[in-house]
Every structure is written in C-alpha cells, then in structure tokens.
Design an enzyme around this catalytic site. Structure first.
Site, PDB file in Angstrom:
ATOM      1  CB  SER A 146      23.837 -60.412  -0.512  1.00  0.00           C
ATOM      2  OG  SER A 146      23.626 -60.846  -1.831  1.00  0.00           O
ATOM      3  CE  LYS A 184      20.366 -61.023  -3.405  1.00  0.00           C
ATOM      4  NZ  LYS A 184      21.409 -60.427  -4.237  1.00  0.00           N
TER       5      LYS A 184
END
Length: 226
Positions: A146, A184
């Site tokens: 991701s 993230k």
C-alpha cells in the site's frame, strides 16, 4: 540560473534531508510546489540533475542527494515545508556522508497494507550510518504494497527514527489500539487521525486520536536484491 520552481524544489529537498535524513516523495514534492501532476516534479528533478545540483542514489527508493545549493537571495521563499518565513542567505551546512556501518534493532514485520501485529525481535540490522540522522533508530521489514507509490516495496527495510510526534504528510509507524502497527502517511482531519496509503487500491484509515500512537517516522529505506 535556476527557475523559481527549480529553486523551490531543491530548497524543499535540502530542508527535508536536513530535518529527517530522507528525501521527500514525489507526491510530497508535488504538493509542496502546488503542481498539478508528478510529471512536473520529474521535469524539475531532471533539470536539476542536468545542472548537477542533485543526483539520484542507485539501489535506493526515492533517494536524492543534494550536491550543491544555488545562491539564494533573501527574498526567495521556500516551498511549503512547515515554515513560511523567508530563508536566510546563509544556509545550513549540508551533512557529510559517513562510511560507517552501525547496527540497529530489527523489530519484525510491519504492514504497508492491512495492519498486522508488530512484534519485538532480537535481530540486528547493519545499516550505513549515512542513512540515519540523529536520534534512536530501529528497523522494520515492510509487508504489503500500500506504500508503493512512495517507493516503499514489500520486503524493504524501513529505517525508523523513534518519536511520538509527527507533522502532517510524514510517513510514520502508527500503533493502533496498542496492538497493531502500520506504516502510513500521517494526517489530521478535524478531530480525527487519518492514515493514508500510497496506493489507490487502498482506502485511508480514520481513527480517534486516542486509538493511535506514533512510534516513529521514516528515516530511510534499505532494499536487498537476490
């Protein structure tokens, strides 16, 4: 003679390297310079490379090295990097690369996709000291895809500087509900914390601030080739 945008970009890269030890992603550069697409960033970087102001480091994701800084008059503003004041002519001294190798703790795997439980390990990872700035560091092996648009791939080793605070747009290790950790982009969205992936196949994750604890921010990457 550089254009204004070229000036802004090299100043932004240099300031980020001095602050965190890792060069900004193309997405961060695009946002900092208010460009419409990453292709504009590519053109600016290519122009700076041709003029030998920067170079790309081989075998390292999103790795740029500032070779020299242009003269910068006092009325030239840097791109938005957390400061709005004019930049003084006497720039900070650029750090000299180190050839030393140091060992830092390797604390298992961290998800760059769906969060997985982070666990403590007893392994050590040898890292060139030039990849790390000041502070205490540890390493995590990346699992998932991701963060691929930020140049962070499955199997990479994320080098993390320990900190409990982060600014919007920084890549962090976030511990969720004291049990799961993920890598993230960190952003504040009203009263919530939003953790953004760098892959359109994944959705942002939103949490109450009490559910999220920053455990560090990305300082560099190591990639092994078989």
């Amino acid at each position: 003679m550089l254009t204004r945008k070229q000036h802004e970009l090299i100043c932004f890269i240099n300031d980020r390297l001095a602050d965190t030890g890792v060069s900004p992603s193309f997405e961060e550069m695009k946002e900092a310079l208010d460009l419409k697409s990453k292709s504009g960033v590519h053109r600016l970087i290519s122009a700076l490379e041709e003029r030998q102001f920067i170079r790309r480091l081989p075998n390292r994701a999103r790795a740029l090295e500032v070779l020299r800084m242009p003269d910068r008059p006092e009325n030239v503003q840097t791109a938005k990097a957390g400061a709005s004041a004019t930049v003084p002519a006497n720039l900070r001294a650029m750090p000299q690369p180190a050839n030393d190798v140091i060992e830092i703790p390797l604390h298992g795997r961290i998800a760059a996709g769906v969060p997985i439980e982070a666990f403590e390990g007893h392994s050590m990872l040898s890292v060139p000291a030039a990849l790390l700035g000041g502070g205490e560091h540890y390493a995590l092996e990346v699992a998932g895809d991701s963060m691929v648009d930020a140049g962070i791939l499955d199997g990479d080793y994320a080098l993390i500087r320990r900190t409990e605070v982060a600014r919007d747009g920084e890549i962090v290790v976030a511990l969720i509900e004291e049990s799961e950790a993920t890598l993230k982009y960190f952003r504040r969205e009203g009263a919530m914390i939003r953790l953004d992936p760098a892959n359109r196949a994944y959705d942002p994750q939103r949490y109450d601030p009490r559910q999220v604890r920053v455990q560090g921010k990305l300082a560099g990457l190591l990639r092994r080739y078989d």
